[in-house]
Design a protein around this motif. Structure first.
Motif, PDB file in Angstrom:
ATOM      1  N   PHE A 123       0.115   2.444   0.926  1.00  0.00           N
ATOM      2  CA  PHE A 123      -0.001   0.990   1.034  1.00  0.00           C
ATOM      3  C   PHE A 123      -1.112   0.572   1.987  1.00  0.00           C
ATOM      4  CE2 PHE A 123       2.745   1.841   4.640  1.00  0.00           C
ATOM      5  CZ  PHE A 123       2.402   0.888   5.576  1.00  0.00           C
ATOM      6  N   LEU A 124      -1.480   1.462   2.922  1.00  0.00           N
ATOM      7  CA  LEU A 124      -2.570   1.130   3.833  1.00  0.00           C
ATOM      8  C   LEU A 124      -3.905   1.090   3.106  1.00  0.00           C
ATOM      9  CD1 LEU A 124      -1.513   3.332   6.865  1.00  0.00           C
ATOM     10  CD2 LEU A 124      -1.344   0.858   6.673  1.00  0.00           C
ATOM     11  N   GLU A 125      -4.032   1.866   2.040  1.00  0.00           N
ATOM     12  CA  GLU A 125      -5.285   1.914   1.294  1.00  0.00           C
ATOM     13  C   GLU A 125      -5.343   0.875   0.187  1.00  0.00           C
ATOM     14  OE1 GLU A 125      -6.248   5.838  -0.081  1.00  0.00           O
ATOM     15  OE2 GLU A 125      -5.394   6.800   1.683  1.00  0.00           O
ATOM     16  N   VAL A 126      -4.203   0.551  -0.412  1.00  0.00           N
ATOM     17  CA  VAL A 126      -4.248  -0.324  -1.588  1.00  0.00           C
ATOM     18  C   VAL A 126      -3.551  -1.661  -1.370  1.00  0.00           C
ATOM     19  CG1 VAL A 126      -4.423   1.641  -3.150  1.00  0.00           C
ATOM     20  CG2 VAL A 126      -2.159   0.735  -2.585  1.00  0.00           C
ATOM     21  N   GLY A 127      -2.863  -1.847  -0.239  1.00  0.00           N
ATOM     22  CA  GLY A 127      -2.275  -3.149   0.061  1.00  0.00           C
ATOM     23  C   GLY A 127      -0.807  -3.291  -0.262  1.00  0.00           C
ATOM     24  N   ALA A 128      -0.222  -2.360  -1.026  1.00  0.00           N
ATOM     25  CA  ALA A 128       1.208  -2.444  -1.351  1.00  0.00           C
ATOM     26  C   ALA A 128       1.729  -1.043  -1.630  1.00  0.00           C
ATOM     27  CB  ALA A 128       1.439  -3.339  -2.567  1.00  0.00           C
ATOM     28  N   ASP A 129       2.958  -0.777  -1.232  1.00  0.00           N
ATOM     29  CA  ASP A 129       3.538   0.544  -1.451  1.00  0.00           C
ATOM     30  C   ASP A 129       3.943   0.703  -2.921  1.00  0.00           C
ATOM     31  OD1 ASP A 129       4.906   3.085  -0.451  1.00  0.00           O
ATOM     32  OD2 ASP A 129       6.549   2.024  -1.452  1.00  0.00           O
ATOM     33  N   PRO A 130       3.592   1.834  -3.562  1.00  0.00           N
ATOM     34  CA  PRO A 130       3.911   2.018  -4.986  1.00  0.00           C
ATOM     35  C   PRO A 130       5.402   1.939  -5.302  1.00  0.00           C
ATOM     36  CG  PRO A 130       2.254   3.595  -4.294  1.00  0.00           C
ATOM     37  CD  PRO A 130       2.732   2.909  -3.045  1.00  0.00           C
ATOM     38  N   LEU A 131       6.241   2.603  -4.495  1.00  0.00           N
ATOM     39  CA  LEU A 131       7.670   2.597  -4.799  1.00  0.00           C
ATOM     40  C   LEU A 131       8.259   1.208  -4.571  1.00  0.00           C
ATOM     41  CD1 LEU A 131      10.146   4.134  -5.695  1.00  0.00           C
ATOM     42  CD2 LEU A 131      10.533   4.812  -3.314  1.00  0.00           C
ATOM     43  N   ALA A 132       7.877   0.538  -3.495  1.00  0.00           N
ATOM     44  CA  ALA A 132       8.361  -0.817  -3.261  1.00  0.00           C
ATOM     45  C   ALA A 132       7.949  -1.743  -4.403  1.00  0.00           C
ATOM     46  CB  ALA A 132       7.826  -1.356  -1.933  1.00  0.00           C
ATOM     47  N   SER A 133       6.757  -1.526  -4.957  1.00  0.00           N
ATOM     48  CA  SER A 133       6.284  -2.357  -6.069  1.00  0.00           C
ATOM     49  C   SER A 133       7.183  -2.207  -7.292  1.00  0.00           C
ATOM     50  CB  SER A 133       4.845  -1.976  -6.434  1.00  0.00           C
ATOM     51  OG  SER A 133       3.967  -2.243  -5.366  1.00  0.00           O
ATOM     52  N   VAL A 134       7.489  -0.952  -7.654  1.00  0.00           N
ATOM     53  CA  VAL A 134       8.302  -0.764  -8.861  1.00  0.00           C
ATOM     54  C   VAL A 134       9.760  -1.157  -8.615  1.00  0.00           C
ATOM     55  CG1 VAL A 134       6.748   0.987  -9.758  1.00  0.00           C
ATOM     56  CG2 VAL A 134       8.740   1.689  -8.426  1.00  0.00           C
ATOM     57  N   LEU A 135      10.243  -1.009  -7.387  1.00  0.00           N
ATOM     58  CA  LEU A 135      11.603  -1.459  -7.094  1.00  0.00           C
ATOM     59  C   LEU A 135      11.702  -2.976  -7.224  1.00  0.00           C
ATOM     60  CD1 LEU A 135      12.539   0.809  -4.024  1.00  0.00           C
ATOM     61  CD2 LEU A 135      13.425   0.969  -6.368  1.00  0.00           C
ATOM     62  N   SER A 136      10.671  -3.684  -6.783  1.00  0.00           N
ATOM     63  CA  SER A 136      10.700  -5.143  -6.933  1.00  0.00           C
ATOM     64  C   SER A 136      10.697  -5.523  -8.414  1.00  0.00           C
ATOM     65  CB  SER A 136       9.503  -5.771  -6.222  1.00  0.00           C
ATOM     66  OG  SER A 136       8.296  -5.497  -6.886  1.00  0.00           O
ATOM     67  N   ALA A 137       9.964  -4.751  -9.215  1.00  0.00           N
ATOM     68  CA  ALA A 137       9.971  -5.017 -10.663  1.00  0.00           C
ATOM     69  C   ALA A 137      11.353  -4.737 -11.255  1.00  0.00           C
ATOM     70  CB  ALA A 137       8.919  -4.159 -11.349  1.00  0.00           C
TER      71      ALA A 137
ATOM     72  N   ALA B 289      18.183  -4.031  -1.870  1.00  0.00           N
ATOM     73  CA  ALA B 289      18.551  -3.391  -0.595  1.00  0.00           C
ATOM     74  C   ALA B 289      17.833  -2.056  -0.440  1.00  0.00           C
ATOM     75  CB  ALA B 289      20.058  -3.196  -0.526  1.00  0.00           C
ATOM     76  N   ARG B 290      17.713  -1.325  -1.529  1.00  0.00           N
ATOM     77  CA  ARG B 290      17.006  -0.044  -1.488  1.00  0.00           C
ATOM     78  C   ARG B 290      15.526  -0.249  -1.147  1.00  0.00           C
ATOM     79  NH1 ARG B 290      15.659   3.615  -6.674  1.00  0.00           N
ATOM     80  NH2 ARG B 290      14.472   5.239  -5.567  1.00  0.00           N
ATOM     81  N   ALA B 291      14.918  -1.294  -1.704  1.00  0.00           N
ATOM     82  CA  ALA B 291      13.506  -1.585  -1.411  1.00  0.00           C
ATOM     83  C   ALA B 291      13.316  -1.902   0.073  1.00  0.00           C
ATOM     84  CB  ALA B 291      13.028  -2.749  -2.280  1.00  0.00           C
ATOM     85  N   LYS B 292      14.229  -2.667   0.649  1.00  0.00           N
ATOM     86  CA  LYS B 292      14.139  -2.992   2.082  1.00  0.00           C
ATOM     87  C   LYS B 292      14.257  -1.731   2.928  1.00  0.00           C
ATOM     88  CE  LYS B 292      16.154  -7.655   1.814  1.00  0.00           C
ATOM     89  NZ  LYS B 292      17.302  -8.500   2.234  1.00  0.00           N
ATOM     90  N   ASP B 293      15.220  -0.872   2.580  1.00  0.00           N
ATOM     91  CA  ASP B 293      15.400   0.371   3.338  1.00  0.00           C
ATOM     92  C   ASP B 293      14.152   1.245   3.258  1.00  0.00           C
ATOM     93  OD1 ASP B 293      17.934  -0.383   4.066  1.00  0.00           O
ATOM     94  OD2 ASP B 293      18.941   0.794   2.506  1.00  0.00           O
ATOM     95  N   HIS B 294      13.568   1.295   2.068  1.00  0.00           N
ATOM     96  CA  HIS B 294      12.377   2.117   1.885  1.00  0.00           C
ATOM     97  C   HIS B 294      11.218   1.620   2.748  1.00  0.00           C
ATOM     98  CE1 HIS B 294       9.190   4.454   0.103  1.00  0.00           C
ATOM     99  NE2 HIS B 294       8.555   3.349  -0.266  1.00  0.00           N
ATOM    100  N   LEU B 295      11.008   0.314   2.785  1.00  0.00           N
ATOM    101  CA  LEU B 295       9.937  -0.228   3.623  1.00  0.00           C
ATOM    102  C   LEU B 295      10.191   0.080   5.092  1.00  0.00           C
ATOM    103  CD1 LEU B 295       9.174  -3.682   1.948  1.00  0.00           C
ATOM    104  CD2 LEU B 295       7.819  -1.589   1.855  1.00  0.00           C
ATOM    105  N   GLY B 296      11.458   0.074   5.497  1.00  0.00           N
ATOM    106  CA  GLY B 296      11.773   0.461   6.862  1.00  0.00           C
ATOM    107  C   GLY B 296      11.432   1.916   7.122  1.00  0.00           C
ATOM    108  N   GLN B 297      11.659   2.787   6.123  1.00  0.00           N
ATOM    109  CA  GLN B 297      11.354   4.210   6.272  1.00  0.00           C
ATOM    110  C   GLN B 297       9.865   4.461   6.466  1.00  0.00           C
ATOM    111  OE1 GLN B 297      13.433   6.041   2.777  1.00  0.00           O
ATOM    112  NE2 GLN B 297      13.938   7.587   4.294  1.00  0.00           N
ATOM    113  N   ILE B 298       9.048   3.762   5.712  1.00  0.00           N
ATOM    114  CA  ILE B 298       7.606   4.028   5.778  1.00  0.00           C
ATOM    115  C   ILE B 298       6.900   3.109   6.765  1.00  0.00           C
ATOM    116  CG2 ILE B 298       7.561   4.837   3.393  1.00  0.00           C
ATOM    117  CD1 ILE B 298       6.174   2.148   2.677  1.00  0.00           C
ATOM    118  N   GLY B 299       7.625   2.174   7.387  1.00  0.00           N
ATOM    119  CA  GLY B 299       6.996   1.278   8.351  1.00  0.00           C
ATOM    120  C   GLY B 299       6.238   0.131   7.730  1.00  0.00           C
ATOM    121  N   GLY B 300       6.513  -0.188   6.467  1.00  0.00           N
ATOM    122  CA  GLY B 300       5.789  -1.267   5.795  1.00  0.00           C
ATOM    123  C   GLY B 300       6.441  -2.621   6.000  1.00  0.00           C
TER     124      GLY B 300
END
Length: 919
Positions: A728-742, A761-772
């Motif tokens: 997400f630092l290179e492209v602006g959004a995390d790939p897994l968070a993107s597909v989870l939102s979809a 809830a899973r998307a929120k937890d994932h962003l917490g894991q990666i610091g996004g």
């Protein structure tokens, strides 16, 4: 000062006459060189002895300290440089008779009581030692701590009174100059802080504000002297882009007093300070030590953990010591340090009346004070009375000169002292005092110019920065036998201070004045020499401070080297999630790449650097900002002429597609998405994941939900948090968070509220894991909207409003705007038509101006729904027709069924339903 060569008689007996004469010549030459290095005057040498005098221009503690430092240096260096021969030295303080010589300079007479006392002290000294009189010890006691080896007394011939003296082995500077330079006219300010402010119930701390040289640091130092001490930190202009630099210095000093930080001894050091529960790897990261961080910790999460850990460590240090906490030069603090200070201010373990920050006047300090409830204290210029008091106490100047100095300085303490030193040093050359510098810089430059033998050393130190290491200075000025003495002399005379890293200019203006004295061409050459040698000889420093290397390269003027160092600094900062600074260096790299290849085919890294630059801008501004739009338009144009197999194409494709979708241009994505798919098919999984993310987004926004679901499943199967967690630092959004939102929206389309909530809830937890955490507003707002379409409008609005609050806190203008639009949409769907209609109209107008057109057909249809409910049938028909036209034009079929239902409720023609289904 009397110096005697020990054992000279035995030496004369052992050596031939010519050899003995050569030894004496070397002895007198060495004494003369070192005395000169410390600002003294060698008055006479006779046989195996020498006499020198200090303080001819100005009688002060500085002259006494210079003479002691010179004596100790002579005692130390003589055996090293004169075949093991030792000296004995005697020092005494007192007045001497002076007469002008032929040129008008004052020369002391060589007789008198005090001269004989100094000679007698030399006779009492043991070989290799320095003996000083009680008068000298008393004078030095105000500015230095002496290590006394022995105490004795004697009676000089012809006198009855006993003279006390001591043997001195070494000295250290006192940590505070409060005793030497009392702070005048600051008592009210200091008393107010010590008492907790005028309204301690509201003050969370204090901010001292004032211009350069007004005395902010002196106030902080005085506060430290009134209690158990102060943890005093200072930001640094030449390292402002190094996260947590000043805070890391303080932590290192607490954990490793007097030694270099070490990974091996880190955990024992944490135990000793009562910090055993802290993550030692994060502490090592703060200190800049090489350590393997867990793969799941993305740079953004590392950044957050650094901030939290640094604040916790400072809070514990303050609580344990009960000391003041001061932070100087707030205007230069990096973003992470500011975040630490904010946490510290809010920590209940840090008493409000013990937190004092200092800043120059301006929005940075004032806005920080307002946001954090700091009580503002503006330091005012000194009165003429206080200025005269300082001059009478510390300088020997004629009354008329004092008056001119006071009038010119206008109450600025630094300017006052610089002018006084200038006046004292030029008095012999200009007895009428015709010239007096009119600015602080000019006064400091005059002072530096008067130090003729040390001007080059000072200038080269200015190239290194306000704080510099001796070994780095040696890269510009090769060391010789007198370097240590010259540095000590400049410390004694207030040009440099001794700091844990090496040396520091006593004031940033002194450094700036010295730097400005270097001709620009020579300045560029020195910068080039320094950063090239740093890269060769101190690689750890270069890797730890790539921004410093890049700054040196920029001034050095070599375009190719500027590109390389700026790119390295930009990527380093991007990986550290310092997006503002990363975009500055990456932007600089792009500009210099273009400059370097203006007449050539193009720089091979230009496309990739432009892509990373655009990514950093996205993190700063969001996809809809005009600067981001310009960057992606440029990338599209650049992509046309680049080789088809260029690896960076994936990142470029991703960014362009994301920008088109945010702009609501779904139909235009089809061809570009197909090209990206063909390209990534022959590359690794990382590139393929980025294509699948765009494939999922296109399927969702175009209404091709099966296509979106398939792409989402494939991303989940391929995504590896250790490998892809920082994408997400290179492209602006995390790939897994993107597909989870979809997937949240896909589940909502099927009416499965429970699954939508679980995936969210899973998307929120994932962003917490990666610091996004900067992507949380997107999840709460975009996914929150999905909950509304799954049947829970109340929960949808709660998530959206929470996302808006977080977006506002993060200054994320794009998601703040989109969140308010969705909030207005659900207000209308809930029957709040009057206010929500006006709000939605204004928000859609704003979104149109900034190009945030995603979901525009639905928003327009919802506006039609509000108009219809309020009885404005004509406007309802217009808006519903516009919604259909937008849908047909953009290809955004995500909410086609909702738009159809609204249009049918307003206009009702069956033909419209057929057209919408085809769309």
């Amino acid at each position: 000062m009397f110096v005697d060569l020990v054992g000279s008689t035995a030496l004369a007996d052992m050596l031939e006459l010519e050899e003995y004469d050569e030894v004496l010549s070397d002895f007198h030459r060495l004494v003369g060189d070192i005395v000169t290095a410390y600002g003294g005057t060698q008055l006479q040498h006779f046989g195996d002895g020498s006499m020198a005098c200090f303080g001819l221009r100005r009688d002060s503690e500085d002259a006494a300290l210079a003479s002691l430092a010179c004596s100790l240096s002579l005692a130390r260096q003589m055996p090293e440089r004169l075949s093991g021969q030792q000296v004995r030295i005697g020092l005494h303080t007192g007045p001497v008779m002076t007469h002008p010589d032929a040129n008008g300079a004052l020369e002391p007479q060589l007789t008198g009581f005090h001269v004989s006392v100094a000679a007698r002290l030399q006779q009492l000294a043991r070989p290799g030692t320095v003996v000083i009189s009680g008068e000298t010890r008393s004078l030095l006691g105000r500015v230095a701590r002496l290590r006394v080896s022995s105490t004795m007394s004697f009676k000089n011939a012809g006198t009855a009174r006993s003279i006390e003296c001591v043997e001195v082995g070494s000295f250290t500077f006192k940590l505070t100059d409060v005793q030497k330079n009392p702070v005048l006219e600051r008592d009210d300010c200091i008393a107010r802080i010590a008492a907790g402010g005028f309204d301690s119930g509201l003050d969370a701390g204090f901010l001292l504000a004032g211009p350069m040289g007004i005395g902010k640091t002196s106030v902080l130092t005085r506060l430290a002297a009134t209690g158990p001490g102060m943890i005093l930190l200072a930001a640094r202009a030449n390292l402002r882009r190094k996260p947590l630099f000043a805070i890391a210095e303080a932590i290192a000093a607490a954990l490793f007093p007097g030694s270099e930080p070490s990974t091996y001894f880190l955990e024992p050091a944490l135990d000793r300070q009562g910090m055993a529960g802290l993550d030692s790897k994060i502490v090592a990261d703060i200190l800049g030590l090489a350590v393997e961080i867990a793969p799941k910790l993305s740079p953004e999460l590392r950044r957050q953990k650094r901030i939290a850990t640094a604040a916790e460590m400072l809070a514990r240090l303050i609580e344990a010591s009960g000391s003041w906490f001061g932070f100087d030069d707030l205007q230069w603090a990096d973003a992470e340090s500011v975040a630490v200070l904010e946490r510290l201010i809010a920590d209940p373990r840090c008493p409000p009346n013990r937190l004092v920050l200092a800043s120059r006047p301006g929005p940075i300090g004032l806005d920080f004070a307002k946001a954090n409830r700091l009580s503002l204290i503006s330091l005012q210029p000194l009165s003429d009375h206080a200025a005269h008091t300082i001059l009478a106490r510390d300088f020997v100047l004629p009354a008329t000169t004092r008056g001119r100095v006071v009038a010119t300085a206008q109450g600025n303490p630094l300017f006052l002292r610089a002018l006084a030193m200038h006046a004292g040093q030029t008095r012999a050359e200009d007895p009428k005092g015709r010239s007096l510098p009119q600015t602080v810089e000019a006064a400091l430059q005059s002072l530096i110019a008067s130090l003729e033998d040390d001007r080059e050393l000072i200038a080269n130190a200015a190239i290194c920065g306000r704080v510099f290491r001796r070994e780095h200075l040696a890269m510009l000025v090769p060391e010789d036998a007198h370097t240590a003495d010259r540095l000590a002399f400049l410390v004694i005379n207030g040009i440099f201070d001794v700091v844990p890293e090496g040396y520091s200019f006593s004031h940033v203006l002194t450094r700036d004045a010295a730097y400005a004295m270097i001709p620009p061409t020579h300045r560029a050459s020195l910068h080039r020499t320094l950063y090239r040698r740093l890269l060769r000889e101190d690689l750890r420093f270069a890797e730890t401070y790539p921004t410093v290397i890049a700054d040196h390269a920029l001034v050095g003027g070599d375009v190719v080297e500027t590109v390389e160092t700026s790119l390295a600094a930009g990527m380093h900062l991007l990986r550290c999630a310092n997006f503002d600074e990363a975009s500055q260096y990456l932007g600089r790299a792009v500009r210099h790449m273009e400059l370097a290849q203006r007449d050539a085919a193009g720089h091979p890294q230009l496309l990739a650097t432009q892509a990373y630059f655009a990514s950093a801008q996205v993190q700063r501004f969001g996809f809809t900002h005009p600067n981001v739009l310009a960057s992606y338009q440029r990338l599209e144009k650049m992509l046309e002429g680049e080789p088809a197999d260029l690896p960076e194409r994936t990142v470029v494709y991703y960014g362009i597609l994301a920008h088109r979708m945010i702009s609501g241009r779904i139909r235009e994505c089809r061809t570009l998405l197909a090209n990206m798919g063909r390209f990534t098919r022959h590359h690794g999984q990382r590139d393929h994941i980025l294509w699948l993310v765009n494939e999922a987004a296109y399927g969702l926004y175009s209404g091709r939900h099966r296509r979106a679901a398939t792409a989402c499943e494939q991303v989940e199967a391929l995504y590896d948090i250790a490998r892809d967690g920082s994408l997400f630092l290179e492209v602006g959004a995390d790939p897994l968070a993107s597909v989870l939102s979809a997937q949240v929206h896909l589940a909502a389309r099927g009416g499965d509220l429970a699954s939508s909530m679980a995936i969210m809830a899973r998307a929120k937890d994932h962003l917490g894991q990666i610091g996004g955490i900067n992507q949380l507003p997107w999840i709460q707002i975009f996914c929150g909207a999905a909950l509304g379409f799954a049947g829970d409008g109340a929960r949808a609005r709660a998530e959206i409003q929470e996302g808006i609050a977080l977006a506002d806190e993060q200054a994320s203008a794009f998601w703040s705007l989109i969140g308010r639009i969705w909030d207005a949409v659900f207000a209308i769907r809930g029957g709040e038509n009057v206010d929500a209609r006006a709000q939605l109209e204004a928000l859609l107008d704003h979104a149109g101006q900034v190009g945030a057109l995603i979901n525009r057909p639905l928003f327009t249809a919802t506006l039609a729904q509000a108009c219809d409910a309020l009885g404005d049938g004509a406007m309802a028909l217009t808006h519903s027709a516009d919604a259909v036209a937008q849908l047909l034009k953009t290809g955004e079929g995500m909410f086609a069924h909702e738009i159809l239902a609204i249009r049918r409720s307003i206009a009702g023609p069956a033909a419209l339903a057929h057209r919408l289904r085809r769309c």
